[in-house]
Design a protein around this motif. Structure first.
Motif, PDB file in Angstrom:
ATOM      1  N   PHE A   8       0.993  -1.335   0.104  1.00  0.00           N
ATOM      2  CA  PHE A   8      -0.205   0.004   0.337  1.00  0.00           C
ATOM      3  C   PHE A   8       0.853   1.162   0.195  1.00  0.00           C
ATOM      4  CE2 PHE A   8      -1.563   3.423   2.919  1.00  0.00           C
ATOM      5  CZ  PHE A   8      -2.665   3.776   1.959  1.00  0.00           C
ATOM      6  N   ILE A   9       1.947   0.886   0.788  1.00  0.00           N
ATOM      7  CA  ILE A   9       2.420   2.676   0.959  1.00  0.00           C
ATOM      8  C   ILE A   9       2.898   3.047  -0.694  1.00  0.00           C
ATOM      9  CG2 ILE A   9       4.817   3.379   1.558  1.00  0.00           C
ATOM     10  CD1 ILE A   9       4.665   1.000   4.254  1.00  0.00           C
ATOM     11  N   ARG A  10       3.900   1.931  -1.364  1.00  0.00           N
ATOM     12  CA  ARG A  10       3.778   2.088  -2.510  1.00  0.00           C
ATOM     13  C   ARG A  10       2.847   2.281  -3.702  1.00  0.00           C
ATOM     14  NH1 ARG A  10       3.924  -0.164  -7.725  1.00  0.00           N
ATOM     15  NH2 ARG A  10       2.255  -2.247  -6.316  1.00  0.00           N
ATOM     16  N   ARG A  11       1.431   1.962  -3.296  1.00  0.00           N
ATOM     17  CA  ARG A  11       0.511   2.709  -4.396  1.00  0.00           C
ATOM     18  C   ARG A  11       0.466   3.549  -3.599  1.00  0.00           C
ATOM     19  NH1 ARG A  11      -3.480   0.017  -3.655  1.00  0.00           N
ATOM     20  NH2 ARG A  11      -3.503  -1.090  -1.905  1.00  0.00           N
ATOM     21  N   TYR A  12       0.390   4.287  -3.013  1.00  0.00           N
ATOM     22  CA  TYR A  12       0.296   5.537  -1.842  1.00  0.00           C
ATOM     23  C   TYR A  12       0.980   6.411  -2.449  1.00  0.00           C
ATOM     24  CZ  TYR A  12      -1.005   9.099   1.128  1.00  0.00           C
ATOM     25  OH  TYR A  12      -1.727  10.013   1.411  1.00  0.00           O
ATOM     26  N   MET A  13       2.349   6.147  -2.547  1.00  0.00           N
ATOM     27  CA  MET A  13       3.437   7.629  -2.629  1.00  0.00           C
ATOM     28  C   MET A  13       4.019   7.917  -4.530  1.00  0.00           C
ATOM     29  SD  MET A  13       4.320   8.316  -0.448  1.00  0.00           S
ATOM     30  CE  MET A  13       5.962   9.360  -0.419  1.00  0.00           C
ATOM     31  N   ASN A  14       3.070   6.398  -5.284  1.00  0.00           N
ATOM     32  CA  ASN A  14       2.659   6.943  -6.892  1.00  0.00           C
ATOM     33  C   ASN A  14       2.332   7.323  -7.060  1.00  0.00           C
ATOM     34  OD1 ASN A  14       4.988   4.619  -6.922  1.00  0.00           O
ATOM     35  ND2 ASN A  14       3.930   3.017  -7.883  1.00  0.00           N
ATOM     36  N   TYR A  15       1.030   6.994  -6.598  1.00  0.00           N
ATOM     37  CA  TYR A  15      -0.613   7.908  -6.747  1.00  0.00           C
ATOM     38  C   TYR A  15      -0.101   9.593  -6.715  1.00  0.00           C
ATOM     39  CZ  TYR A  15      -4.677  10.399  -6.034  1.00  0.00           C
ATOM     40  OH  TYR A  15      -5.894  11.072  -6.384  1.00  0.00           O
ATOM     41  N   LEU A  16       0.634  10.192  -5.461  1.00  0.00           N
ATOM     42  CA  LEU A  16       1.044  10.964  -4.962  1.00  0.00           C
ATOM     43  C   LEU A  16       1.849  11.793  -6.017  1.00  0.00           C
ATOM     44  CD1 LEU A  16       1.434  11.139  -0.651  1.00  0.00           C
ATOM     45  CD2 LEU A  16       0.014  11.745  -2.615  1.00  0.00           C
ATOM     46  N   GLY A  17       3.307  11.238  -7.022  1.00  0.00           N
ATOM     47  CA  GLY A  17       3.684  11.402  -7.679  1.00  0.00           C
ATOM     48  C   GLY A  17       4.986  11.940  -7.089  1.00  0.00           C
ATOM     49  N   HIS A  18       5.160  10.602  -5.965  1.00  0.00           N
ATOM     50  CA  HIS A  18       6.913  10.607  -5.149  1.00  0.00           C
ATOM     51  C   HIS A  18       7.214   9.467  -5.821  1.00  0.00           C
ATOM     52  CE1 HIS A  18       6.090  14.456  -2.808  1.00  0.00           C
ATOM     53  NE2 HIS A  18       4.764  14.174  -2.159  1.00  0.00           N
ATOM     54  N   ASN A  19       8.171   9.859  -6.558  1.00  0.00           N
ATOM     55  CA  ASN A  19       9.449   8.488  -7.095  1.00  0.00           C
ATOM     56  C   ASN A  19      10.247   9.118  -6.997  1.00  0.00           C
ATOM     57  OD1 ASN A  19       6.811   8.888 -10.178  1.00  0.00           O
ATOM     58  ND2 ASN A  19       6.318   6.438  -8.254  1.00  0.00           N
ATOM     59  N   GLU A  20      10.677   9.460  -5.813  1.00  0.00           N
ATOM     60  CA  GLU A  20      12.035  10.123  -5.767  1.00  0.00           C
ATOM     61  C   GLU A  20      13.136   9.027  -4.677  1.00  0.00           C
ATOM     62  OE1 GLU A  20       9.778  12.208  -4.552  1.00  0.00           O
ATOM     63  OE2 GLU A  20       9.333  13.926  -5.335  1.00  0.00           O
ATOM     64  N   PHE A  21      11.916   8.183  -4.464  1.00  0.00           N
ATOM     65  CA  PHE A  21      12.787   6.874  -3.382  1.00  0.00           C
ATOM     66  C   PHE A  21      12.052   5.463  -3.917  1.00  0.00           C
ATOM     67  CE2 PHE A  21      14.689  10.993  -1.691  1.00  0.00           C
ATOM     68  CZ  PHE A  21      15.140  11.334  -1.452  1.00  0.00           C
ATOM     69  N   GLY A  22      11.468   4.518  -3.154  1.00  0.00           N
ATOM     70  CA  GLY A  22      11.521   3.140  -3.101  1.00  0.00           C
ATOM     71  C   GLY A  22      11.740   2.253  -4.280  1.00  0.00           C
ATOM     72  N   LEU A  23      10.397   1.707  -4.432  1.00  0.00           N
ATOM     73  CA  LEU A  23      11.061   0.190  -5.497  1.00  0.00           C
ATOM     74  C   LEU A  23      10.778   1.024  -6.897  1.00  0.00           C
ATOM     75  CD1 LEU A  23       9.182  -1.851  -3.704  1.00  0.00           C
ATOM     76  CD2 LEU A  23      11.061  -1.920  -3.648  1.00  0.00           C
ATOM     77  N   ASN A  24       9.229   2.331  -7.096  1.00  0.00           N
ATOM     78  CA  ASN A  24       9.393   2.578  -8.019  1.00  0.00           C
ATOM     79  C   ASN A  24      10.271   3.933  -8.841  1.00  0.00           C
ATOM     80  OD1 ASN A  24       6.999   1.535  -7.966  1.00  0.00           O
ATOM     81  ND2 ASN A  24       7.062   0.804  -9.122  1.00  0.00           N
ATOM     82  N   HIS A  25      11.550   4.102  -8.068  1.00  0.00           N
ATOM     83  CA  HIS A  25      12.316   5.563  -8.213  1.00  0.00           C
ATOM     84  C   HIS A  25      12.713   6.323  -9.761  1.00  0.00           C
ATOM     85  CE1 HIS A  25      15.563   8.191  -7.838  1.00  0.00           C
ATOM     86  NE2 HIS A  25      16.485   7.047  -9.005  1.00  0.00           N
ATOM     87  N   LYS A  26      12.612   6.933  -9.143  1.00  0.00           N
ATOM     88  CA  LYS A  26      12.906   7.098 -11.539  1.00  0.00           C
ATOM     89  C   LYS A  26      13.529   8.794 -10.738  1.00  0.00           C
ATOM     90  CE  LYS A  26       7.734   6.212 -13.064  1.00  0.00           C
ATOM     91  NZ  LYS A  26       7.094   6.902 -13.495  1.00  0.00           N
ATOM     92  N   PRO A  27      14.736   8.547 -11.850  1.00  0.00           N
ATOM     93  CA  PRO A  27      15.004  10.178 -11.417  1.00  0.00           C
ATOM     94  C   PRO A  27      14.546  11.622 -12.248  1.00  0.00           C
ATOM     95  CG  PRO A  27      16.598   8.331 -13.035  1.00  0.00           C
ATOM     96  CD  PRO A  27      15.342   8.286 -12.579  1.00  0.00           C
ATOM     97  N   TRP A  28      14.853  12.725 -11.791  1.00  0.00           N
ATOM     98  CA  TRP A  28      14.283  13.989 -12.414  1.00  0.00           C
ATOM     99  C   TRP A  28      14.699  13.848 -13.922  1.00  0.00           C
ATOM    100  CZ3 TRP A  28       9.913  15.887 -11.056  1.00  0.00           C
ATOM    101  CH2 TRP A  28      10.146  15.813  -9.395  1.00  0.00           C
ATOM    102  N   ASN A  29      16.389  13.328 -13.911  1.00  0.00           N
ATOM    103  CA  ASN A  29      16.899  13.190 -15.052  1.00  0.00           C
ATOM    104  C   ASN A  29      17.721  11.907 -15.757  1.00  0.00           C
ATOM    105  OD1 ASN A  29      16.321  16.452 -16.210  1.00  0.00           O
ATOM    106  ND2 ASN A  29      17.747  17.114 -14.286  1.00  0.00           N
TER     107      ASN A  29
END
Length: 339
Positions: A8-29
């Motif tokens: 749930f934590i992963r899905r919640y942070m994905n929904y908020l658009g906070h992908n700076e950290f975590g399993l679904n991390h995405k870099p800005w560049n």
């Protein structure tokens, strides 16, 4: 680790658009030298047109620590991060600690904080100019500068315009406070705007910048868990109430009452994801905080201390923390279903 234990934590942070950290991390560049986010080197660089490892240079590591020792680095930026990080992580015991520190005015070493506040305010002014409209300090008539209702409306614009740039995904430089870019805008633009409108001295301006910053940090210190409550709104409004009462020559009791009054009407700001409504939440919080400060200075408010708000502002803020951390922590999953 938390996301592995509770999806749930992963899905919640994905929904908020906070992908700076975590399993679904995405870099800005897209990274150039360091490709793997599970390596420490990846996190010690600032990604620009090339990987810039300012940390390695700043702490005096060997040249072979980085792949390209000739890259540009900035000790100044590293020291700024370190300074503001220490301020945010400093434990604040009571609000009187903040007021005592502000009143002493010994701000040696806080130049970076004032530089950041100036940057935030100048950027907001620039975006307002580009958008058009007469919402800058120089557009205020003399009588309006004495009217906190008018000032609150102008302040709204100074927060809404830059915050909306972030929410729409445009490239816009901000410095976050307590982990929030919008809180950085609300916390630092408010005192800078008031100082400009009221033509305060540099010393007075610096005092209310520090007051706003530490007030926000204190509120977020107690709201230490991410839940459905909007910490940015609560902290922005509290800091706005405090600096408004302060610049209007309020005593320590009036400043604390101003925060209490704001929280009495705002204890329950809900976060339902990062989007455009965040822009209005933070700007309305700053407006309402300013009005709370005015009402206290006008001696037109009363907090009886029988609900979540107590006569003692420290108890009120701690109650806010308990509401956030303990009581509403279980509401996260329910609000996701509503969304």
């Amino acid at each position: 680790q938390l996301q592995k234990e509770d999806d749930f934590i992963r899905r919640y942070m994905n929904y908020l658009g906070h992908n700076e950290f975590g399993l679904n991390h995405k870099p800005w560049n897209d990274p150039i030298n360091y490709q793997y986010c599970n390596k420490i080197d990846y996190w010690l660089v600032r990604l620009n047109d090339s990987d810039i490892d300012i940390h390695a240079k700043a702490v005096g590591l060997d040249e072979d620590y980085i792949d390209k020792p000739e890259v540009i680095w900035s000790l100044e930026e590293f020291e700024k991060d370190q300074l503001l990080g220490k301020l945010e992580n400093k434990k604040i015991d009571t609000y009187d600690d903040i007021l005592d520190f502000v009143n002493k005015g010994d701000f040696e070493g806080l130049e970076s904080l004032f530089d950041v506040a100036t940057m935030q305010y100048d950027n907001a002014r620039h975006e307002i100019k580009l958008e058009g409209g007469n919402y800058l300090v120089e557009d205020l008539r003399t009588a309006q500068k004495e009217c906190l209702y008018d000032l609150s409306n102008f302040l709204r614009k100074h927060i809404t315009v830059p915050s909306s740039k972030r929410m729409m995904g445009e490239i816009y430089t901000v410095y976050g406070v307590a982990g929030s870019g919008n809180l950085g805008i609300g916390t630092l633009v408010t005192p800078m705007f008031l100082a400009d409108a009221m033509e305060l001295t540099e010393i007075a301006r610096n005092k209310i910048v520090v007051l706003a910053f530490l007030t926000s940090v204190y509120v977020k210190q107690e709201m230490s868990v991410v839940t459905v409550l909007c910490g940015t709104g609560h902290a922005t409004g509290s800091s706005s109430a405090a600096v408004t009462a302060y610049v209007k020559k309020g005593n320590s009791d009036q400043i604390k009452r101003a925060i209490n009054l704001y929280l009495s009407s705002a204890m329950g700001y809900v976060c339902d994801g990062a989007k455009m409504s965040c822009t209005y939440k933070v700007s309305f919080a700053a407006m309402n905080g300013m009005i709370a400060g005015k009402m206290v200075i006008d001696d037109n408010s009363y907090c009886e201390g029988t609900g979540l708000n107590k006569d003692d502002v420290d108890t009120t803020i701690k109650n806010l923390g308990k509401l956030n951390n303990d009581i509403l922590n279980s509401a996260n999953k329910g609000i996701i279903e509503l969304i």
